[in-house]
Design a protein around this motif. Structure first.
Motif, PDB file in Angstrom:
ATOM      1  N   GLY A 100       0.854  -1.193   0.000  1.00 24.59           N
ATOM      2  CA  GLY A 100       0.000   0.000   0.000  1.00 24.59           C
ATOM      3  C   GLY A 100       0.884   1.235   0.000  1.00 24.59           C
ATOM      4  O   GLY A 100       2.047   1.174   0.425  1.00 24.59           O
ATOM      5  N   VAL A 101       0.339   2.370  -0.444  1.00 17.07           N
ATOM      6  CA  VAL A 101       1.125   3.613  -0.501  1.00 17.07           C
ATOM      7  C   VAL A 101       1.634   4.001   0.883  1.00 17.07           C
ATOM      8  O   VAL A 101       2.672   4.670   1.017  1.00 17.07           O
ATOM      9  N   ALA A 130      -5.597  -7.288  -5.837  1.00 15.40           N
ATOM     10  CA  ALA A 130      -6.767  -6.516  -5.421  1.00 15.40           C
ATOM     11  C   ALA A 130      -6.839  -5.139  -6.093  1.00 15.40           C
ATOM     12  O   ALA A 130      -7.749  -4.364  -5.830  1.00 15.40           O
ATOM     13  N   PHE A 131      -5.872  -4.829  -6.975  1.00 11.83           N
ATOM     14  CA  PHE A 131      -5.844  -3.482  -7.578  1.00 11.83           C
ATOM     15  C   PHE A 131      -7.149  -3.160  -8.312  1.00 11.83           C
ATOM     16  O   PHE A 131      -7.654  -3.954  -9.102  1.00 11.83           O
ATOM     17  N   TRP A 137      -9.432   3.350  -1.677  1.00 15.24           N
ATOM     18  CA  TRP A 137      -8.015   3.194  -1.354  1.00 15.24           C
ATOM     19  C   TRP A 137      -7.438   1.886  -1.911  1.00 15.24           C
ATOM     20  O   TRP A 137      -6.440   1.389  -1.414  1.00 15.24           O
ATOM     21  N   ARG A 138      -8.076   1.340  -2.946  1.00 18.06           N
ATOM     22  CA  ARG A 138      -7.582   0.078  -3.526  1.00 18.06           C
ATOM     23  C   ARG A 138      -6.886   0.318  -4.866  1.00 18.06           C
ATOM     24  O   ARG A 138      -6.771  -0.586  -5.685  1.00 18.06           O
ATOM     25  N   GLY A 139      -6.440   1.535  -5.110  1.00 21.34           N
ATOM     26  CA  GLY A 139      -5.751   1.824  -6.367  1.00 21.34           C
ATOM     27  C   GLY A 139      -5.717   3.305  -6.721  1.00 21.34           C
ATOM     28  O   GLY A 139      -4.668   3.811  -7.134  1.00 21.34           O
ATOM     29  N   ASP A 143      -8.267   8.255 -10.897  1.00 20.96           N
ATOM     30  CA  ASP A 143      -7.726   7.032 -11.499  1.00 20.96           C
ATOM     31  C   ASP A 143      -6.240   7.309 -11.746  1.00 20.96           C
ATOM     32  O   ASP A 143      -5.900   8.283 -12.434  1.00 20.96           O
ATOM     33  N   PRO A 144      -5.348   6.491 -11.182  1.00 20.94           N
ATOM     34  CA  PRO A 144      -3.918   6.832 -11.245  1.00 20.94           C
ATOM     35  C   PRO A 144      -3.342   6.717 -12.657  1.00 20.94           C
ATOM     36  O   PRO A 144      -2.294   7.282 -12.929  1.00 20.94           O
TER      37      PRO A 144
END
Ligand code: 9WN
Length: 459
Positions: free
Chosen positions: A335-336, A382-383, A389-391, A435-436
């Motif tokens: 995780g970040v 899980a991305f 907070w999952r991506g 969205d990253p």
């Protein structure tokens, strides 16, 4: 970038349109004493949001920035905890769940010393506040001294850190544990999947989510997650918000017996790194007030050593969370949160270099597949680029990592991340998260810390 004090007043810097737009968001979210994260989704005062908001507000109005932190700290409990939400009594009960009638702070929190005149939650959020107070002071030291700002907040910040170090060293290794995913601030991170799987969810019919009235369901945590959040919070409340007996010595060097407490207890790298950064700031604050800061500096160094000893994973090239319950050990999810310790100047050089590599490598892809830092491993099972907070990428974590890159001399990379924060904050109308990979806006717009932190990076 000019020194902090130079930019508080004076002619508007270049890029004014972003500053004006960010100021509009912060004005619209200002209630008179504090700032809401979002008028729609989060209509009360949140703890770590307020710290980030104050960091940006100091460029607009140092007085408002000071007031923001003072309002939050006025709701501190007698045991030192700073609640994660301070409720606005004029907002209808059904506007946010869980509401004051769920937390019942004035009754269930009586033994722990909850305030009588204001309703709050009973859990906490990451301790960014002393860092924020120091930065706010630096924006206008004259006003700060004239108002006795630091003298008033220092005892409260010291009690807050004391609470964490005394009551929350549940693992006995000198680090602070969170007892609920909401405390760490990254609610549905895959890091919590294993520890949460042990928690029997509260039945869906026993509560009513308010968030789905404002946010797209596929961008929010699931109902099953919520059932577990509710169960954990209700159990903590029903135990009078008492923390596990047998915590550490409270001086940041461990020695606790690790007993008691609820079913969820996790040592998180970002939470602890922010405590360390804030402990360094408290040392500066103490010195500004004419006291010695050396004991606090030494404690921050001991905490840094404990962080490395307990949470650094050389194989992953980053920090991981440590689960203290079930089958105790490191949680093997990236995780970040595990990159955030980069913000610490006292980190061993080799570890800082490895974190920079991981940030720009295949798991987070910064500067290659992503422009802001994703909240979770791009290659993780899980991305999900949209689900909370999952991506998705959040602006506060990118702000923290921008600082970290700069602290460790990675100027070009820091400049690139800064440019991305500014561009995406403006382009998305100050979205809550994006969205990253594409930068598409998710969650609320007009989000408090997005506006505040963009404003800060513009200065
Ligand atoms: C629960 C306010 C908060 C942030 C958290 C973010 C989200 C709340 C929620 O919103 O959490 O505290 O209802 O989902 O995860 O980091 O402080 O912005």
């Amino acid at each position: 970038r000019p020194a902090e004090h130079e930019s508080a007043y004076g002619p508007p810097p270049p890029g004014t349109s972003l500053c004006v737009a960010a100021a509009r968001v912060l004005d619209a979210n200002w209630t008179g004493r504090s700032t809401v994260p979002s008028r729609s989704l989060y209509p009360h005062q949140w703890s770590w949001d307020s710290a980030f908001v104050a960091i940006g507000l100091r460029h607009l109005s140092p007085l408002r920035a000071q007031t923001e932190l003072e309002t939050l700290l006025a709701a501190q409990w007698a045991d030192g905890r700073v609640p994660h939400i301070v409720f606005n009594p004029s907002v209808p009960l059904d506007a946010y769940f869980p509401s004051p009638d769920f937390w019942r702070s004035t009754t269930a929190g009586r033994t722990a010393g909850a305030p009588r005149t204001v309703q709050t939650s009973g859990i906490v959020q990451p301790p960014v506040h002393a860092l924020a107070a120091w930065l706010v002071h630096r924006a206008d030291p004259g006003l700060s001294r004239a108002r006795g700002f630091l003298a008033r907040v220092y005892p409260r910040l010291a009690a807050w850190h004391r609470y964490l170090l005394h009551r929350r060293d549940l693992g006995g290794g000198g680090l602070v544990s969170v007892v609920h995913p909401w405390e760490q601030g990254m609610d549905n991170s895959p890091c919590w999947d294993a520890p949460l799987a042990r928690i029997a969810p509260a039945p869906a019919r026993s509560f009513r989510r308010a968030d789905l009235a404002h946010g797209a369901p596929e961008d929010r945590p699931t109902d099953l997650d919520y059932g577990r959040y509710v169960r954990l919070a209700a159990d903590y409340r029903d135990a009078g918000y008492r923390d596990g007996v047998g915590g550490g010595r409270g001086d940041g060097v461990g020695g606790g017996r690790g007993g008691g407490g609820g079913e969820f207890a996790v040592e998180d790298p970002a939470f602890n790194a922010l405590l360390i950064a804030s402990e360094h700031a408290l040392a500066r604050i103490a010195e500004e007030l004419g006291a010695a800061g050396t004991a606090r500096q030494a404690r921050a160094e001991r905490l840094t050593a404990a962080l490395v000893e307990r949470l650094w994973d050389p194989a992953a090239g980053m920090f991981l969370c440590r689960d203290l319950r079930g089958r105790p050990g490191l949680i093997r999810e990236r995780g970040v949160s595990g990159l955030v310790p980069l913000l610490l100047p006292g980190l061993p050089r080799a570890i800082a270099a490895e974190l920079v590599r991981t940030l720009h490598g295949p798991h987070f892809g910064l500067g290659d597949r992503t422009r802001l830092v994703p909240s979770y491993d791009l290659l993780g099972e899980a991305f999900d680029p949209h689900r909370y907070w999952r991506g998705p990428a959040w602006f506060n974590t990118s702000w923290l990592l921008e600082r970290g890159l700069r602290v460790h001399g990675e100027r070009e990379r820091a400049d690139a991340l800064r440019a991305a924060v500014l561009q995406l904050a403006e382009a998305t109308g100050f979205a809550e998260y994006v969205d990253p990979r594409t930068g598409e806006a998710c969650g609320a717009t007009g989000f408090g810390w997005t506006a505040a932190l963009a404003l800060d990076l513009q200065h």
